[in-house]
Design a protein around this motif. Structure first.
Motif, PDB file in Angstrom:
ATOM      1  N   PHE A  61       0.833  -1.202   0.000  1.00 16.15           N
ATOM      2  CA  PHE A  61       0.000   0.000   0.000  1.00 16.15           C
ATOM      3  C   PHE A  61       0.873   1.261   0.000  1.00 16.15           C
ATOM      4  O   PHE A  61       0.679   2.178  -0.806  1.00 16.15           O
ATOM      5  CB  PHE A  61      -0.913  -0.039   1.239  1.00 16.15           C
ATOM      6  CG  PHE A  61      -1.752   1.196   1.447  1.00 16.15           C
ATOM      7  CD1 PHE A  61      -2.398   1.823   0.388  1.00 16.15           C
ATOM      8  CD2 PHE A  61      -1.896   1.733   2.723  1.00 16.15           C
ATOM      9  CE1 PHE A  61      -3.177   2.962   0.590  1.00 16.15           C
ATOM     10  CE2 PHE A  61      -2.669   2.866   2.939  1.00 16.15           C
ATOM     11  CZ  PHE A  61      -3.307   3.485   1.864  1.00 16.15           C
ATOM     12  N   ILE A  62       1.885   1.286   0.865  1.00 18.98           N
ATOM     13  CA  ILE A  62       2.761   2.456   0.962  1.00 18.98           C
ATOM     14  C   ILE A  62       3.522   2.679  -0.344  1.00 18.98           C
ATOM     15  O   ILE A  62       3.596   3.806  -0.855  1.00 18.98           O
ATOM     16  CB  ILE A  62       3.745   2.283   2.142  1.00 18.98           C
ATOM     17  CG1 ILE A  62       2.991   2.343   3.468  1.00 18.98           C
ATOM     18  CG2 ILE A  62       4.834   3.355   2.102  1.00 18.98           C
ATOM     19  CD1 ILE A  62       3.833   1.926   4.666  1.00 18.98           C
ATOM     20  N   GLU A  63       4.109   1.631  -0.904  1.00 19.75           N
ATOM     21  CA  GLU A  63       4.888   1.766  -2.139  1.00 19.75           C
ATOM     22  C   GLU A  63       4.008   2.212  -3.302  1.00 19.75           C
ATOM     23  O   GLU A  63       4.425   3.025  -4.129  1.00 19.75           O
ATOM     24  CB  GLU A  63       5.576   0.444  -2.476  1.00 19.75           C
ATOM     25  CG  GLU A  63       6.744   0.096  -1.580  1.00 19.75           C
ATOM     26  CD  GLU A  63       7.927   1.046  -1.738  1.00 19.75           C
ATOM     27  OE1 GLU A  63       8.137   1.553  -2.856  1.00 19.75           O
ATOM     28  OE2 GLU A  63       8.629   1.286  -0.750  1.00 19.75           O
ATOM     29  N   THR A  64       2.784   1.703  -3.358  1.00 25.36           N
ATOM     30  CA  THR A  64       1.877   2.086  -4.439  1.00 25.36           C
ATOM     31  C   THR A  64       1.539   3.572  -4.362  1.00 25.36           C
ATOM     32  O   THR A  64       1.521   4.283  -5.378  1.00 25.36           O
ATOM     33  CB  THR A  64       0.589   1.243  -4.390  1.00 25.36           C
ATOM     34  OG1 THR A  64       0.937  -0.141  -4.504  1.00 25.36           O
ATOM     35  CG2 THR A  64      -0.348   1.612  -5.539  1.00 25.36           C
ATOM     36  N   VAL A  65       1.303   4.040  -3.152  1.00 27.02           N
ATOM     37  CA  VAL A  65       1.021   5.474  -2.971  1.00 27.02           C
ATOM     38  C   VAL A  65       2.256   6.304  -3.317  1.00 27.02           C
ATOM     39  O   VAL A  65       2.179   7.300  -4.054  1.00 27.02           O
ATOM     40  CB  VAL A  65       0.578   5.758  -1.524  1.00 27.02           C
ATOM     41  CG1 VAL A  65       0.468   7.269  -1.291  1.00 27.02           C
ATOM     42  CG2 VAL A  65      -0.764   5.085  -1.233  1.00 27.02           C
ATOM     43  N   ASP A  66       3.409   5.912  -2.809  1.00 26.02           N
ATOM     44  CA  ASP A  66       4.631   6.698  -3.003  1.00 26.02           C
ATOM     45  C   ASP A  66       5.065   6.731  -4.466  1.00 26.02           C
ATOM     46  O   ASP A  66       5.569   7.761  -4.949  1.00 26.02           O
ATOM     47  CB  ASP A  66       5.768   6.134  -2.149  1.00 26.02           C
ATOM     48  CG  ASP A  66       5.558   6.390  -0.666  1.00 26.02           C
ATOM     49  OD1 ASP A  66       4.678   7.206  -0.324  1.00 26.02           O
ATOM     50  OD2 ASP A  66       6.260   5.767   0.157  1.00 26.02           O
ATOM     51  N   LEU A  67       4.869   5.617  -5.172  1.00 27.65           N
ATOM     52  CA  LEU A  67       5.336   5.529  -6.552  1.00 27.65           C
ATOM     53  C   LEU A  67       4.237   5.819  -7.574  1.00 27.65           C
ATOM     54  O   LEU A  67       4.524   5.969  -8.762  1.00 27.65           O
ATOM     55  CB  LEU A  67       5.945   4.143  -6.806  1.00 27.65           C
ATOM     56  CG  LEU A  67       7.182   3.816  -5.949  1.00 27.65           C
ATOM     57  CD1 LEU A  67       7.653   2.389  -6.212  1.00 27.65           C
ATOM     58  CD2 LEU A  67       8.307   4.800  -6.219  1.00 27.65           C
ATOM     59  N   GLY A  68       2.989   5.820  -7.119  1.00 24.44           N
ATOM     60  CA  GLY A  68       1.903   6.248  -7.991  1.00 24.44           C
ATOM     61  C   GLY A  68       1.316   5.200  -8.904  1.00 24.44           C
ATOM     62  O   GLY A  68       0.453   5.525  -9.725  1.00 24.44           O
ATOM     63  N   SER A  69       1.755   3.947  -8.779  1.00 27.60           N
ATOM     64  CA  SER A  69       1.162   2.904  -9.633  1.00 27.60           C
ATOM     65  C   SER A  69       1.446   1.529  -9.059  1.00 27.60           C
ATOM     66  O   SER A  69       2.439   1.327  -8.336  1.00 27.60           O
ATOM     67  CB  SER A  69       1.705   2.985 -11.065  1.00 27.60           C
ATOM     68  OG  SER A  69       2.969   2.370 -11.180  1.00 27.60           O
ATOM     69  N   PHE A  70       0.566   0.572  -9.388  1.00 30.33           N
ATOM     70  CA  PHE A  70       0.777  -0.805  -8.974  1.00 30.33           C
ATOM     71  C   PHE A  70       2.023  -1.374  -9.637  1.00 30.33           C
ATOM     72  O   PHE A  70       2.774  -2.130  -9.022  1.00 30.33           O
ATOM     73  CB  PHE A  70      -0.435  -1.666  -9.352  1.00 30.33           C
ATOM     74  CG  PHE A  70      -1.687  -1.324  -8.593  1.00 30.33           C
ATOM     75  CD1 PHE A  70      -1.751  -1.457  -7.215  1.00 30.33           C
ATOM     76  CD2 PHE A  70      -2.828  -0.881  -9.261  1.00 30.33           C
ATOM     77  CE1 PHE A  70      -2.907  -1.153  -6.510  1.00 30.33           C
ATOM     78  CE2 PHE A  70      -3.984  -0.571  -8.576  1.00 30.33           C
ATOM     79  CZ  PHE A  70      -4.036  -0.703  -7.199  1.00 30.33           C
ATOM     80  N   THR A  71       2.251  -1.029 -10.893  1.00 28.75           N
ATOM     81  CA  THR A  71       3.381  -1.589 -11.638  1.00 28.75           C
ATOM     82  C   THR A  71       4.707  -1.181 -11.028  1.00 28.75           C
ATOM     83  O   THR A  71       5.587  -2.015 -10.799  1.00 28.75           O
ATOM     84  CB  THR A  71       3.330  -1.138 -13.112  1.00 28.75           C
ATOM     85  OG1 THR A  71       2.100  -1.581 -13.689  1.00 28.75           O
ATOM     86  CG2 THR A  71       4.498  -1.710 -13.894  1.00 28.75           C
ATOM     87  N   ARG A  72       4.871   0.122 -10.743  1.00 24.09           N
ATOM     88  CA  ARG A  72       6.131   0.582 -10.168  1.00 24.09           C
ATOM     89  C   ARG A  72       6.322   0.039  -8.750  1.00 24.09           C
ATOM     90  O   ARG A  72       7.454  -0.262  -8.337  1.00 24.09           O
ATOM     91  CB  ARG A  72       6.191   2.103 -10.180  1.00 24.09           C
ATOM     92  CG  ARG A  72       6.415   2.685 -11.569  1.00 24.09           C
ATOM     93  CD  ARG A  72       6.785   4.164 -11.501  1.00 24.09           C
ATOM     94  NE  ARG A  72       5.667   5.007 -11.114  1.00 24.09           N
ATOM     95  CZ  ARG A  72       4.799   5.548 -11.973  1.00 24.09           C
ATOM     96  NH1 ARG A  72       4.940   5.321 -13.276  1.00 24.09           N
ATOM     97  NH2 ARG A  72       3.817   6.319 -11.556  1.00 24.09           N
ATOM     98  N   ALA A  73       5.237  -0.081  -7.997  1.00 23.41           N
ATOM     99  CA  ALA A  73       5.334  -0.661  -6.656  1.00 23.41           C
ATOM    100  C   ALA A  73       5.772  -2.118  -6.727  1.00 23.41           C
ATOM    101  O   ALA A  73       6.593  -2.582  -5.930  1.00 23.41           O
ATOM    102  CB  ALA A  73       4.000  -0.546  -5.932  1.00 23.41           C
ATOM    103  N   ALA A  74       5.233  -2.839  -7.702  1.00 23.71           N
ATOM    104  CA  ALA A  74       5.597  -4.252  -7.880  1.00 23.71           C
ATOM    105  C   ALA A  74       7.077  -4.385  -8.210  1.00 23.71           C
ATOM    106  O   ALA A  74       7.772  -5.272  -7.691  1.00 23.71           O
ATOM    107  CB  ALA A  74       4.743  -4.872  -8.979  1.00 23.71           C
TER     108      ALA A  74
END
Length: 294
Positions: free
Chosen positions: A11-24
């Motif tokens: 959840f944190i990475e998705t918010v910080d990076l702005g997308s599911f792909t970049r968080a993944a």
């Protein structure tokens, strides 16, 4: 609890990076895995956390309220683990290491010996594989850390340990053994023994770049099998200098006429989340940095 923390981190990475792909990519998960974890959080809490927009994902009002609490939980969990590690003083634990044979044979015995003198309660699991396997093991968490040629996955945290030359390896009485430098084209005319474990791609790239097709007589994942067969006059090969340093065989080893160097690095999935044991192991690697060949 660990599964819940993974969802919080997603959840944190998705918010910080702005997308599911970049968080993944940052977490070394699949895009669908990150999306699923956040969906499970939303279902469990009965609250919509994120909405998709043209520019990526955005927090809902409820998500904006909950995000600081989620960050706080993750921070406190990291601090808790660090304090547990400090209090335990590395009295117990296991380090799972993904490695290829030259590092396992030449570096790790001395490194582990020194570590065991200082931290006798630490155990080790060595998982031997090729480069692709080691990358996958680090990304999936099968191992805690590993050795790889650099550059590797951008999401990994790495340190360089130095450069390792690839060298021509010949029977001692072979005509090419009389040469100071062996031409790659000359090796292609000999029965070639290929190391499938890791350097095969690098060796194939050397031949491909030169427009040469070698006569591959044998493929194996065992460097020592290749060296034994070369000693018996059954072929020639190209092997890393590191594995040849203490080779118990009578071989002729010569430099190549082409630039053939691999940079060896130590990699973890995420330095911040690495255990104290792994971070201590990394410090002991300072003693095995090898020479750079430019």
């Amino acid at each position: 609890m660990e599964s819940t923390l993974q969802k919080y981190e997603a959840f944190i990475e998705t918010v910080d990076l702005g997308s599911f792909t970049r968080a993944a990519e940052a977490l070394s998960y699949t895009q669908s895995g990150v999306s699923r974890m956040i969906a499970e959080l939303e279902k469990g809490w009965g609250i919509r956390l994120l909405v998709r927009g043209r520019g990526g994902v955005e927090l809902t009002g409820e998500g904006r309220v909950l995000l600081p609490f989620v960050r706080d939980v993750c921070t406190k969990q990291r601090n808790l683990q660090m304090e547990v590690d400090r209090l335990s003083g590395l009295t117990a634990g296991i380090i799972r290491i993904g490695t290829f044979s030259s590092v396992a044979a030449q570096w790790l015995p001395s490194v582990i010996e020194r570590l065991q003198e200082d931290y006798p309660g630490i155990d080790y699991e060595l998982v031997i594989g090729n480069y692709a396997e080691i990358r996958e093991w680090i990304a999936s968490g099968r191992v805690d850390c590993g050795f790889l040629p650099l550059p590797t996955e951008e999401s990994f945290d790495t340190i360089s340990l130095g450069s390792d030359r690839l060298l021509a390896v010949l029977p001692p009485e072979h005509p090419l053994a009389k040469k100071r430098v062996v031409k790659l084209a000359d090796l292609a005319n000999e029965p070639f023994l290929l190391d499938e474990k890791g350097t095969d791609t690098m060796v194939a790239d050397l031949f491909r770049t030169a427009g040469i097709v070698p006569e591959i007589r044998l493929k194996t994942r065992d460097d020592y099998v290749i060296m034994a067969m070369i000693e018996s006059g059954l072929g020639v090969s190209i092997l890393p200098e590191l594995i040849l340093e203490r080779a118990p065989y009578n071989l002729a080893i010569r430099p190549l006429d082409v630039d053939a160097i691999r940079e060896i690095g130590f990699a973890v999935r995420n330095q911040k989340s690495a255990s104290l044991a792994v971070r201590t192991f990394e410090q002991y690697l300072e003693h095995v940095r090898i020479h750079s060949y430019g």
